[in-house]
Motif scaffolding. Structure first.
Motif, short mmCIF file in Angstrom:
data_model
loop_
_atom_site.label_atom_id
_atom_site.label_comp_id
_atom_site.label_asym_id
_atom_site.label_seq_id
_atom_site.Cartn_x
_atom_site.Cartn_y
_atom_site.Cartn_z
N PRO A 161 49.05 25.20 54.42
CA PRO A 161 49.31 23.76 54.60
C PRO A 161 50.81 23.48 54.61
O PRO A 161 51.61 24.23 54.06
CB PRO A 161 48.63 23.12 53.38
CG PRO A 161 47.67 24.15 52.88
CD PRO A 161 48.30 25.47 53.18
N THR A 162 51.19 22.37 55.24
CA THR A 162 52.58 21.94 55.22
C THR A 162 52.89 21.35 53.84
O THR A 162 52.05 21.35 52.94
CB THR A 162 52.83 20.88 56.31
OG1 THR A 162 51.97 19.75 56.06
CG2 THR A 162 52.52 21.44 57.69
N LYS A 163 54.09 20.78 53.69
CA LYS A 163 54.51 20.30 52.38
C LYS A 163 53.73 19.07 51.92
O LYS A 163 53.59 18.85 50.72
CB LYS A 163 56.00 20.00 52.40
CG LYS A 163 56.86 21.25 52.57
CD LYS A 163 58.35 20.91 52.55
CE LYS A 163 59.19 22.18 52.69
NZ LYS A 163 60.64 21.88 52.69
N SER A 164 53.25 18.24 52.86
CA SER A 164 52.51 17.05 52.45
C SER A 164 51.58 16.60 53.57
O SER A 164 51.77 16.97 54.74
CB SER A 164 53.47 15.91 52.09
OG SER A 164 54.05 15.37 53.27
N TRP A 165 50.59 15.79 53.21
CA TRP A 165 49.64 15.30 54.21
C TRP A 165 50.32 14.34 55.19
O TRP A 165 49.89 14.19 56.33
CB TRP A 165 48.46 14.62 53.52
CG TRP A 165 48.80 13.37 52.76
CD1 TRP A 165 49.12 13.28 51.44
CD2 TRP A 165 48.86 12.04 53.28
NE1 TRP A 165 49.40 11.97 51.10
CE2 TRP A 165 49.23 11.18 52.21
CE3 TRP A 165 48.64 11.48 54.54
CZ2 TRP A 165 49.38 9.81 52.37
CZ3 TRP A 165 48.80 10.11 54.70
CH2 TRP A 165 49.16 9.29 53.62
N VAL A 166 51.40 13.71 54.74
CA VAL A 166 52.14 12.81 55.63
C VAL A 166 52.72 13.62 56.80
O VAL A 166 52.68 13.18 57.96
CB VAL A 166 53.28 12.10 54.87
CG1 VAL A 166 54.14 11.28 55.83
CG2 VAL A 166 52.72 11.22 53.77
N LEU A 167 53.24 14.80 56.49
CA LEU A 167 53.79 15.67 57.53
C LEU A 167 52.68 16.13 58.49
O LEU A 167 52.90 16.25 59.70
CB LEU A 167 54.48 16.87 56.89
CG LEU A 167 55.39 17.72 57.79
CD1 LEU A 167 56.48 16.85 58.41
CD2 LEU A 167 56.01 18.86 56.99
N ASP A 168 51.47 16.37 57.94
CA ASP A 168 50.33 16.72 58.80
C ASP A 168 50.06 15.63 59.82
O ASP A 168 49.86 15.90 61.01
CB ASP A 168 49.06 16.92 57.95
CG ASP A 168 49.18 18.07 56.97
OD1 ASP A 168 50.06 18.92 57.18
OD2 ASP A 168 48.39 18.11 56.01
N ILE A 169 50.04 14.38 59.35
CA ILE A 169 49.78 13.25 60.24
C ILE A 169 50.88 13.12 61.29
O ILE A 169 50.61 12.86 62.48
CB ILE A 169 49.67 11.93 59.44
CG1 ILE A 169 48.54 12.02 58.39
CG2 ILE A 169 49.46 10.75 60.38
CD1 ILE A 169 47.17 12.20 58.99
N VAL A 170 52.13 13.33 60.86
CA VAL A 170 53.26 13.25 61.80
C VAL A 170 53.11 14.29 62.90
O VAL A 170 53.29 14.01 64.09
CB VAL A 170 54.60 13.45 61.05
CG1 VAL A 170 55.75 13.62 62.05
CG2 VAL A 170 54.87 12.27 60.13
N PHE A 171 52.76 15.53 62.51
CA PHE A 171 52.57 16.59 63.49
C PHE A 171 51.44 16.23 64.46
O PHE A 171 51.55 16.44 65.67
CB PHE A 171 52.24 17.92 62.79
CG PHE A 171 53.45 18.73 62.40
CD1 PHE A 171 54.39 19.08 63.35
CD2 PHE A 171 53.63 19.14 61.08
CE1 PHE A 171 55.51 19.83 63.01
CE2 PHE A 171 54.75 19.89 60.73
CZ PHE A 171 55.69 20.24 61.69
#
Length: 309
Positions: A161-171
């Motif tokens: 996983p990336t550093k945070s779920w916010v970054l997931d949404i951004v990607f």
């Protein structure tokens, strides 16, 4: 002429990074939610790597260029088998998982033959699109069911996983945005090139567009072959071909029924023939060797030469 060519090249880069961002973000979010890497691969990654084909085909059908819509899917499947598997096998002989022969290959062959039967008169109606889309839903449900029962070996590929779920949404948002932009850019400029060179929409779809939208699959399989993960290399191609036929064509025809006379029996014959040829190649020692990889690549070279000349 130079500007449309440069824009096509730029659009291919946009599609590649769009698919990469979408897969990275959605895979990370799925694992963060407790979904296994295998199920992620069967669903999220399969969708992500085929997203360029989906967006381009839907965009083409809506823009009134059905030759590109169908040619993109057919050309992508031929490219996947002949070029991606051909190059991957030349890099490192591909080990074949027996499950592919027992289940996934028959599904791919059935979908391929069924498409040719339905599309023989150049029409892929809305009812056919709904039938195919229902098929991909059933296929994915079955794959997930088998995986959860432990009847399919888990992959040892770890999805971090990336550093945070916010970054997931951004990607994910960035990936989808790039895919939508890139698909429109590719279709618009491919049509300009086709008209300038006097080529049909289908030829552009079968060659430039098909190769371009298959870049995520090419990158995935070649990297897997270099690392010796040949089960991923070949599984990625078979899964992508199933998704292209059932999901991409299915959803495209459901949204905008496809009708074109630019696809001929040779095009359909090459797609069916390369798919059928793959089965005996797989069954000879459950591997695809370098010699067989050369044969596959030579088929694509000859077919492309025929289209362009």
């Amino acid at each position: 002429m130079l500007v449309p060519v440069l824009l096509v090249v730029a659009s291919l880069a946009v599609l590649y990074f769009g698919a990469d961002f979408l897969v990275k973000g959605s895979s990370s979010l799925a694992v963060r939610l407790g979904i296994s890497p295998l199920v992620v691969g069967l669903t999220v990654v399969a969708f992500g790597t085929s997203a360029p084909e989906l967006l381009v085909s839907v965009q083409s059908a809506l823009d009134g260029t059905p030759g590109i819509a169908v040619g993109n899917v057919m050309g992508s499947n031929i490219f996947n088998i002949c070029v991606i598997l051909g190059i991957s096998a030349m890099i490192y002989p591909l080990r074949v998982n027996p499950r592919l022969i027992r289940f996934d290959m028959p599904v791919m062959l059935l979908a391929t033959v069924l498409f040719v039967v339905i599309f023989r008169n150049g029409v892929f109606a809305r009812w056919a699109g709904i039938l195919f889309f229902a098929g991909i839903c059933a296929y994915m449900v079955y794959c997930i069911y088998k995986a959860k029962r432990g009847e399919v070996a888990e992959t040892d590929e770890e999805i971090r996983p990336t550093k945070s779920w916010v970054l997931d949404i951004v990607f994910m948002v960035a990936g989808l945005g790039l895919l939508v932009w890139g698909s429109g850019l590719l279709v618009d400029n491919a049509v300009v090139i086709a008209k300038t060179l006097g080529w049909s929409e289908a030829v552009i779809g079968l060659t430039i567009v098909a190769a371009g939208t298959s870049m995520p699959e090419l990158a995935t399989s070649v990297v897997a072959a270099v690392k010796g993960r040949t089960d991923i290399a070949i599984g990625n191609v078979v899964g992508s071909n199933i998704f292209n036929l059932l999901a991409v064509l299915g959803l495209t025809a459901t949204i905008a029924p496809v009708e074109t006379n630019q696809i001929n029996w040779l095009d359909m014959g090459v797609m069916v023939g390369s798919s059928l040829l793959l089965l005996p190649f797989m069954r000879t020692g459950f591997r695809i060797g370098r010699g067989e990889g050369i044969v596959l690549f030579a088929i694509y070279a000859a077919y492309t030469l025929y289209l362009l000349v």
